[in-house]
Design a protein around this motif. Structure first.
Motif, short mmCIF file in Angstrom:
data_model
loop_
_atom_site.label_atom_id
_atom_site.label_comp_id
_atom_site.label_asym_id
_atom_site.label_seq_id
_atom_site.Cartn_x
_atom_site.Cartn_y
_atom_site.Cartn_z
N VAL A 10 1.27 -1.25 -0.09
CA VAL A 10 0.37 -0.13 0.00
C VAL A 10 0.76 1.32 -0.02
CG1 VAL A 10 -1.63 1.22 1.27
CG2 VAL A 10 -1.44 -1.23 1.27
N PRO A 11 0.64 2.35 -1.25
CA PRO A 11 0.83 3.38 -1.28
C PRO A 11 1.06 4.21 0.73
CG PRO A 11 0.02 3.25 -2.16
CD PRO A 11 0.00 2.17 -2.07
N SER A 12 2.62 4.60 1.37
CA SER A 12 2.63 4.96 2.80
C SER A 12 1.54 6.03 2.95
CB SER A 12 4.26 5.42 2.83
OG SER A 12 4.49 6.63 2.02
N LYS A 13 1.36 6.38 1.97
CA LYS A 13 0.54 7.95 2.06
C LYS A 13 -0.86 7.46 2.70
CE LYS A 13 -1.18 9.30 -3.13
NZ LYS A 13 -0.99 10.67 -3.28
N LEU A 14 -1.22 6.00 1.87
CA LEU A 14 -2.48 5.00 2.34
C LEU A 14 -2.83 4.75 3.68
CD1 LEU A 14 -4.29 5.16 -1.29
CD2 LEU A 14 -3.93 6.91 -0.08
N LEU A 15 -1.63 3.97 3.91
CA LEU A 15 -1.71 3.45 4.89
C LEU A 15 -2.78 3.33 6.62
CD1 LEU A 15 1.61 2.23 4.82
CD2 LEU A 15 -0.03 0.60 4.60
N ALA A 16 -2.54 4.93 6.71
CA ALA A 16 -2.55 5.57 8.16
C ALA A 16 -4.68 5.94 7.05
CB ALA A 16 -2.28 7.04 8.35
N GLN A 17 -4.78 6.17 5.99
CA GLN A 17 -5.97 6.71 5.82
C GLN A 17 -7.18 5.40 5.41
OE1 GLN A 17 -6.01 8.62 2.58
NE2 GLN A 17 -3.35 10.13 2.68
N THR A 18 -6.37 4.15 5.21
CA THR A 18 -7.69 2.87 5.01
C THR A 18 -7.22 2.11 5.72
OG1 THR A 18 -5.31 2.11 3.86
CG2 THR A 18 -7.02 3.20 2.41
N ASP A 19 -8.64 0.75 6.00
CA ASP A 19 -8.50 -0.39 7.07
C ASP A 19 -7.59 -1.53 6.26
OD1 ASP A 19 -9.90 -1.96 9.34
OD2 ASP A 19 -10.20 -3.15 7.37
N ARG A 20 -7.57 -2.61 7.27
CA ARG A 20 -6.74 -3.78 6.20
C ARG A 20 -7.62 -3.81 5.28
NH1 ARG A 20 -3.10 -6.68 9.22
NH2 ARG A 20 -3.85 -9.42 9.11
N MET A 21 -8.94 -3.98 5.78
CA MET A 21 -9.67 -4.58 4.38
C MET A 21 -8.93 -4.58 3.22
SD MET A 21 -13.41 -3.01 4.17
CE MET A 21 -13.60 -1.29 4.04
N THR A 22 -8.64 -2.78 2.90
CA THR A 22 -8.42 -2.51 1.86
C THR A 22 -7.23 -2.89 1.64
OG1 THR A 22 -10.08 -0.47 2.31
CG2 THR A 22 -8.09 -0.12 0.42
N HIS A 23 -6.34 -3.10 2.67
CA HIS A 23 -4.52 -3.50 2.43
C HIS A 23 -4.62 -4.94 1.65
CE1 HIS A 23 -3.88 -0.53 6.26
NE2 HIS A 23 -3.99 0.29 5.08
N ALA A 80 -6.72 -5.68 -0.15
CA ALA A 80 -7.61 -6.14 -1.70
C ALA A 80 -6.21 -4.29 -2.76
CB ALA A 80 -8.38 -5.24 -1.81
N PHE A 81 -5.49 -3.71 -1.98
CA PHE A 81 -3.91 -3.52 -2.72
C PHE A 81 -3.65 -4.72 -2.93
CE2 PHE A 81 -5.80 0.76 -1.93
CZ PHE A 81 -5.35 1.22 -2.96
N ALA A 82 -2.87 -5.39 -2.25
CA ALA A 82 -2.05 -6.57 -2.28
C ALA A 82 -2.50 -7.64 -3.22
CB ALA A 82 -1.94 -7.27 -0.61
N GLY A 83 -3.81 -8.14 -3.31
CA GLY A 83 -4.27 -9.28 -4.36
C GLY A 83 -4.29 -7.81 -5.62
N THR A 84 -4.55 -6.66 -5.85
CA THR A 84 -4.86 -6.18 -6.69
C THR A 84 -3.19 -6.21 -7.37
OG1 THR A 84 -6.61 -4.88 -6.48
CG2 THR A 84 -5.24 -3.98 -8.24
N ASN A 85 -1.94 -5.90 -6.37
CA ASN A 85 -0.92 -5.75 -7.48
C ASN A 85 -0.24 -7.02 -7.93
OD1 ASN A 85 -0.51 -3.25 -6.96
ND2 ASN A 85 0.28 -3.80 -4.31
N MET A 86 -0.42 -7.99 -7.12
CA MET A 86 -0.39 -9.21 -7.54
C MET A 86 -0.79 -10.10 -8.42
SD MET A 86 0.00 -11.70 -4.31
CE MET A 86 -0.77 -10.84 -3.22
N ALA A 87 -2.21 -9.79 -8.50
CA ALA A 87 -3.17 -9.52 -9.81
C ALA A 87 -2.76 -9.31 -11.57
CB ALA A 87 -4.94 -9.19 -9.56
N LEU A 88 -2.07 -7.89 -11.51
CA LEU A 88 -1.65 -7.13 -12.10
C LEU A 88 -0.67 -7.43 -12.47
CD1 LEU A 88 -2.79 -3.79 -11.24
CD2 LEU A 88 -3.95 -5.04 -13.40
N ALA A 89 0.07 -7.95 -11.42
CA ALA A 89 1.94 -8.44 -12.65
C ALA A 89 1.18 -9.67 -12.94
CB ALA A 89 2.53 -8.55 -11.06
#
Length: 403
Positions: A59-72, A74-83
């Motif tokens: 997760v981009p550092s600026k978004l860590l404090a703005q988002t919940d673990r559920m979104t974290h 999803a970011f991880a899954g999306t990055n992996m899926a796109l790659a």
């Protein structure tokens, strides 16, 4: 035709496809005593937890404090899926990039922490981001902003059925003109407040032994264990994937249907069987064409019996191999069915059905060919994934192996 070209998995049994698939085939479990908070005062003290997950790696550092673990997740899954799909989103018009995710619990952990700050330090201690981080649609919104997914956006909130409903909705958007879709589901329901809400359903297991707490279709079934995580996938139209030279196609989404159960006391029964038949009709195949079923597997005797009756009605007694690999992860709500789809696609690729960990003796009223202690080698052309959400939601998806 809609195909899946990339997968990303965050699960209690592994982060990333390779780790998750290896542990799933081995029948290993990620269920243990809750560590995210002290569960001593709770009647359910077990969960499937994602260990060794560093949100800052995904997760981009600026978004860590703005988002919940559920979104974290999803970011991880999306990055992996796109790659995994080898996709460069810049190659797609920004208004033809869709994102549809599912969520059930919302950003409850984030919200609870902010409320605790308010009660201990006053309202000025509360982050402005609480206004959005807790919301079910936060994940879709954050993915849309970060990746420039400015085409059709959506959020599905149908509990455990949500992962399949999101896939069905994304498929619809591709048919309407979107060229690529990020879809799936993630949930992070392991906070004290969220556990209270889950206990209110009366469906959670109170068994203290991690190997005996979640046993769908077993004569000892006594409820389910919650879990966190999920799966994100990249969906495209087949011709678009071929045009860009996609290296891998995991499979096709050939059938989808959803139904809603009538109110209790209406005299009408559950409608999962109807959802299955509609999905088969959508795929234009017969029940005999299905090679394996990834069942919902709630783990309570009544709901297991109802699902067993639906599967027996469609396929006959012991008519098709059935598996519930989520007994190793816990029921992950909106992330669970999406993970089942990813698991089914991996099973197709390796021609093997993963086992259902811990289940020993089948209940007499569940005449199912349940794949239990060991994987079963089996050519898989068509797979069915079923899901049911609390409140009456049912969904079914038919997958076909890549040609």
């Amino acid at each position: 035709m809609t195909v899946i070209t990339g997968l990303g998995v965050v699960a209690p049994t592994g982060v990333g496809l390779d780790e998750y698939w290896a542990t799933t085939l081995a029948g290993k479990s990620g269920i243990d005593r809750i560590r995210r908070f002290d569960p001593s005062g709770y009647t359910t003290q077990l969960a499937g937890q994602v260990d060794d997950f560093e949100a800052a790696d995904h997760v981009p550092s600026k978004l860590l404090a703005q988002t919940d673990r559920m979104t974290h997740f999803a970011f991880a899954g999306t990055n992996m899926a796109l790659a995994d799909a080898g996709v460069d989103l810049a190659d797609f018009p920004e208004y033809e990039r869709a994102v549809v995710t599912a969520n059930s619990s919302g950003g409850v952990e984030y919200g609870q922490h902010e409320l605790q700050k308010m009660w201990s330090g006053g309202p000025m201690r509360v982050s402005a981001y609480m206004s959005v981080a807790w919301f079910y649609a936060a994940t879709t919104g954050q993915l849309s902003i970060h990746h420039g997914l400015r085409g059709p956006c959506g959020l599905i909130a149908t509990e455990q059925a949500g992962g399949l409903d999101a896939i069905g909705h994304a498929r619809r958007q591709l048919r309407r003109g979107a060229r690529i879709a990020v879809t799936g589901g993630t949930d992070a329901p392991l906070s004290p407040a969220c556990m209270v809400a889950q206990l209110a359903t009366g469906l959670l297991s109170r068994v203290a032994d991690p190997t005996a707490a979640y046993l769908p279709f077993d004569e000892r079934a006594a409820g389910y264990v919650p879990g966190e995580g999920g799966a994100i996938m990249i969906m495209e139209r087949r011709e678009d994937a071929a045009r860009r030279g996609a290296e891998r196609v995991y499979g096709e989404i050939v059938g989808y249907a959803a139904t809603f159960d009538p109110a209790p006391g209406s005299g009408r029964g559950p409608t999962l069987g109807r959802a299955i038949r509609h999905a088969l009709d959508d795929a234009r195949i017969a029940p005999g064409d299905i090679d394996v079923v990834f069942a919902d597997g709630c783990g309570t005797p009544d709901l297991d019996r109802a699902e067993g009756e639906a599967l027996t009605e469609v396929f006959g007694p012991y008519g098709v191999p059935v598996t519930v690999p989520k007994t190793g992860t816990g029921r992950m709500y909106s992330g669970g069915a999406a993970l089942d789809v990813a698991t089914a696609l991996l099973a197709m690729g390796d021609s093997v059905v993963p086992p259902t960990p811990h289940v020993d003796v089948l209940a007499l009223d569940c005449p199912l060919d349940l794949v239990r202690t060991e994987p079963r080698e089996l050519p898989i052309r068509n797979a069915l994934v079923c899901a049911r959400g609390v409140g009456g939601f049912n969904a079914a998806v038919v997958l076909r192996a890549a040609a």
